[in-house]
Write a protein that holds these residues in place. Structure first.
Motif, PDB file in Angstrom:
ATOM      1  N   CYS A 234      -1.090  -7.457  12.341  1.00 11.63           N
ATOM      2  CA  CYS A 234      -0.204  -6.447  11.788  1.00 11.63           C
ATOM      3  C   CYS A 234      -1.069  -5.382  11.111  1.00 11.63           C
ATOM      4  CB  CYS A 234       0.732  -7.105  10.782  1.00 11.63           C
ATOM      5  SG  CYS A 234       1.873  -5.985   9.976  1.00 11.63           S
ATOM      6  N   ALA A 235      -0.651  -4.152  11.152  1.00 12.63           N
ATOM      7  CA  ALA A 235      -1.396  -3.082  10.500  1.00 12.63           C
ATOM      8  C   ALA A 235      -0.422  -2.111   9.839  1.00 12.63           C
ATOM      9  CB  ALA A 235      -2.264  -2.337  11.513  1.00 12.63           C
ATOM     10  N   SER A 236      -0.930  -1.329   8.903  1.00 12.72           N
ATOM     11  CA  SER A 236      -0.112  -0.287   8.284  1.00 12.72           C
ATOM     12  C   SER A 236      -0.973   0.942   8.051  1.00 12.72           C
ATOM     13  CB  SER A 236       0.490  -0.780   6.965  1.00 12.72           C
ATOM     14  OG  SER A 236      -0.503  -0.920   5.968  1.00 12.72           O
ATOM     15  N   SER A 237      -0.318   2.073   7.932  1.00 15.23           N
ATOM     16  CA  SER A 237      -1.044   3.307   7.653  1.00 15.23           C
ATOM     17  C   SER A 237      -0.112   4.292   6.976  1.00 15.23           C
ATOM     18  CB  SER A 237      -1.609   3.919   8.936  1.00 15.23           C
ATOM     19  OG  SER A 237      -0.576   4.484   9.726  1.00 15.23           O
TER      20      SER A 237
ATOM     21  N   LEU B  15       0.814  -1.207   0.000  1.00 15.92           N
ATOM     22  CA  LEU B  15       0.000   0.000   0.000  1.00 15.92           C
ATOM     23  C   LEU B  15       0.853   1.265   0.000  1.00 15.92           C
ATOM     24  CD1 LEU B  15      -2.479  -1.293   2.734  1.00 15.92           C
ATOM     25  CD2 LEU B  15      -2.980  -1.033   0.288  1.00 15.92           C
ATOM     26  N   ASN B  16       2.170   1.072  -0.009  1.00 18.41           N
ATOM     27  CA  ASN B  16       3.109   2.205   0.065  1.00 18.41           C
ATOM     28  C   ASN B  16       2.936   3.000   1.370  1.00 18.41           C
ATOM     29  OD1 ASN B  16       5.307   3.591  -1.039  1.00 18.41           O
ATOM     30  ND2 ASN B  16       3.983   5.224  -1.802  1.00 18.41           N
ATOM     31  N   HIS B  17       2.553   2.303   2.420  1.00 17.69           N
ATOM     32  CA  HIS B  17       2.388   2.959   3.711  1.00 17.69           C
ATOM     33  C   HIS B  17       3.732   3.095   4.415  1.00 17.69           C
ATOM     34  CE1 HIS B  17      -2.160   1.869   4.222  1.00 17.69           C
ATOM     35  NE2 HIS B  17      -1.951   2.866   3.381  1.00 17.69           N
ATOM     36  N   ASP B  18       3.908   4.240   5.089  1.00 25.19           N
ATOM     37  CA  ASP B  18       5.146   4.444   5.831  1.00 25.19           C
ATOM     38  C   ASP B  18       5.139   3.752   7.183  1.00 25.19           C
ATOM     39  OD1 ASP B  18       4.888   7.362   4.198  1.00 25.19           O
ATOM     40  OD2 ASP B  18       6.872   6.451   4.271  1.00 25.19           O
ATOM     41  N   ALA B  19       3.994   3.732   7.837  1.00 21.62           N
ATOM     42  CA  ALA B  19       3.930   3.220   9.206  1.00 21.62           C
ATOM     43  C   ALA B  19       3.407   1.790   9.236  1.00 21.62           C
ATOM     44  CB  ALA B  19       3.021   4.116  10.055  1.00 21.62           C
ATOM     45  N   MET B  20       3.992   0.996  10.126  1.00 20.36           N
ATOM     46  CA  MET B  20       3.520  -0.376  10.335  1.00 20.36           C
ATOM     47  C   MET B  20       3.496  -0.681  11.825  1.00 20.36           C
ATOM     48  SD  MET B  20       5.213  -2.437   7.126  1.00 20.36           S
ATOM     49  CE  MET B  20       4.090  -3.833   7.270  1.00 20.36           C
ATOM     50  N   TYR B  21       2.616  -1.603  12.214  1.00 18.60           N
ATOM     51  CA  TYR B  21       2.350  -1.863  13.631  1.00 18.60           C
ATOM     52  C   TYR B  21       2.157  -3.367  13.854  1.00 18.60           C
ATOM     53  CZ  TYR B  21       0.624   2.930  12.876  1.00 18.60           C
ATOM     54  OH  TYR B  21       0.487   4.238  12.492  1.00 18.60           O
ATOM     55  N   TRP B  22       2.529  -3.816  15.046  1.00 20.09           N
ATOM     56  CA  TRP B  22       2.200  -5.171  15.491  1.00 20.09           C
ATOM     57  C   TRP B  22       1.401  -5.095  16.783  1.00 20.09           C
ATOM     58  CZ3 TRP B  22       2.032  -9.724  13.371  1.00 20.09           C
ATOM     59  CH2 TRP B  22       2.853 -10.027  12.274  1.00 20.09           C
ATOM     60  N   TYR B  23       0.302  -5.875  16.807  1.00 22.17           N
ATOM     61  CA  TYR B  23      -0.553  -5.958  17.988  1.00 22.17           C
ATOM     62  C   TYR B  23      -0.715  -7.417  18.389  1.00 22.17           C
ATOM     63  CZ  TYR B  23      -2.143  -1.255  16.681  1.00 22.17           C
ATOM     64  OH  TYR B  23      -2.208   0.072  16.349  1.00 22.17           O
ATOM     65  N   ARG B  24      -1.040  -7.571  19.641  1.00 17.83           N
ATOM     66  CA  ARG B  24      -1.412  -8.882  20.168  1.00 17.83           C
ATOM     67  C   ARG B  24      -2.828  -8.754  20.714  1.00 17.83           C
ATOM     68  NH1 ARG B  24       1.534 -12.760  24.343  1.00 17.83           N
ATOM     69  NH2 ARG B  24      -0.341 -13.612  25.308  1.00 17.83           N
ATOM     70  N   GLN B  25      -3.655  -9.781  20.451  1.00 22.22           N
ATOM     71  CA  GLN B  25      -5.007  -9.789  20.989  1.00 22.22           C
ATOM     72  C   GLN B  25      -5.249 -11.105  21.713  1.00 22.22           C
ATOM     73  OE1 GLN B  25      -8.349  -9.506  18.218  1.00 22.22           O
ATOM     74  NE2 GLN B  25      -9.453  -8.235  19.683  1.00 22.22           N
TER      75      GLN B  25
END
Lengths: 110, 119
Positions: free
Chosen positions: B91-94, B27-37
């Motif tokens: 995982c997420a990106s924005s 997606l050409n996103h700069d930010a990425m994240y990892w979460y635990r649920q």
């Protein structure tokens, strides 16, 4: 420490009812507040709010942010069984750090 | 198709082994994240990254490590030091404000998740 508190934790209603979900927060350097819907898989985006008093609407769902009192509400009118899900609220800071609440589990009965 | 992918969907490991979860976005996103649920809980932030070769600890980084060598990729390693690794990992990106996204549209997009079971 950043904190996001959602209430109620769970809610059971009947089809056609209107529900209001609450999200209060304490964070430093607030950037945005986001609402997501999660149905046994990855969350899907509903709304992003950055300014107070501007209501976001999408069909039967709407949301508003109060930056002075540090809370947001998510309203769902004329609920349907397909609205049953966990609704997550998250706040993102200017540094890019996100904090999620524990979610509200909504069950809509026929 | 643009999107964010995680693999595998299910992963089983023995206690004491390190395991790496994959997250890729086009997606050409700069930010990425990892979460635990964990069951009945919201998402807890493990690590996040806003730019290549840089990342920050989230609220529960202990026992985890990440790398961000490419913009598209943000793998998460669950080490043997993580006391309770069994969980659903997302995982997420924005994009970031001021980096070309339409006004107000820098929400996080999530991958399908990896369910890790350690026995």
């Amino acid at each position: 420490e950043d904190k996001v508190v959602q209430s109620p934790l769970s809610l059971v209603v009947h089809e056609g009812d209107t529900v209001t979900l609450n999200c209060s927060y304490e964070v430093t350097n607030f950037r945005s507040l986001l609402w997501y819907k999660q149905e046994k898989k990855a969350p899907t985006f509903l709304f992003m709010l950055t300014s107070s008093g501007i209501e976001k609407k999408s069909g039967r769902l709407s949301s508003i942010l109060d930056k002075k009192e540090l809370f947001s509400i998510l309203n769902i009118t004329a609920t349907q069984t397909g609205d049953s899900a966990i609704y997550l609220c998250a706040v993102v800071t200017n540094a890019g750090k996100s904090t999620f609440g524990d979610g509200t589990t909504l069950t809509v009965k026929p | 198709d643009g999107g964010i992918t995680q693999s595998p969907k299910y992963l089983f490991r023995k206690e004491g082994q390190n395991v790496t979860l994959s997250c890729e976005q086009n997606l050409n996103h700069d930010a990425m994240y990892w979460y635990r649920q964990d069951p009945g809980q919201g998402l807890r932030l493990i690590y996040y990254s806003q730019i290549v070769n840089d990342f920050q600890k989230g609220d529960i980084a202990e026992g985890y490590s990440v790398s961000r060598e490419k913009k598209e990729s943000f793998p998460l390693t669950v080490t043997s030091a993580q006391k309770n690794p069994t969980a659903f990992y997302l995982c997420a990106s924005s994009t970031l404000p001021g980096q070309g996204a339409p006004a107000g549209r820098y929400e996080q997009y999530f991958g399908p998740g990896t369910r890790l079971t350690v026995t």
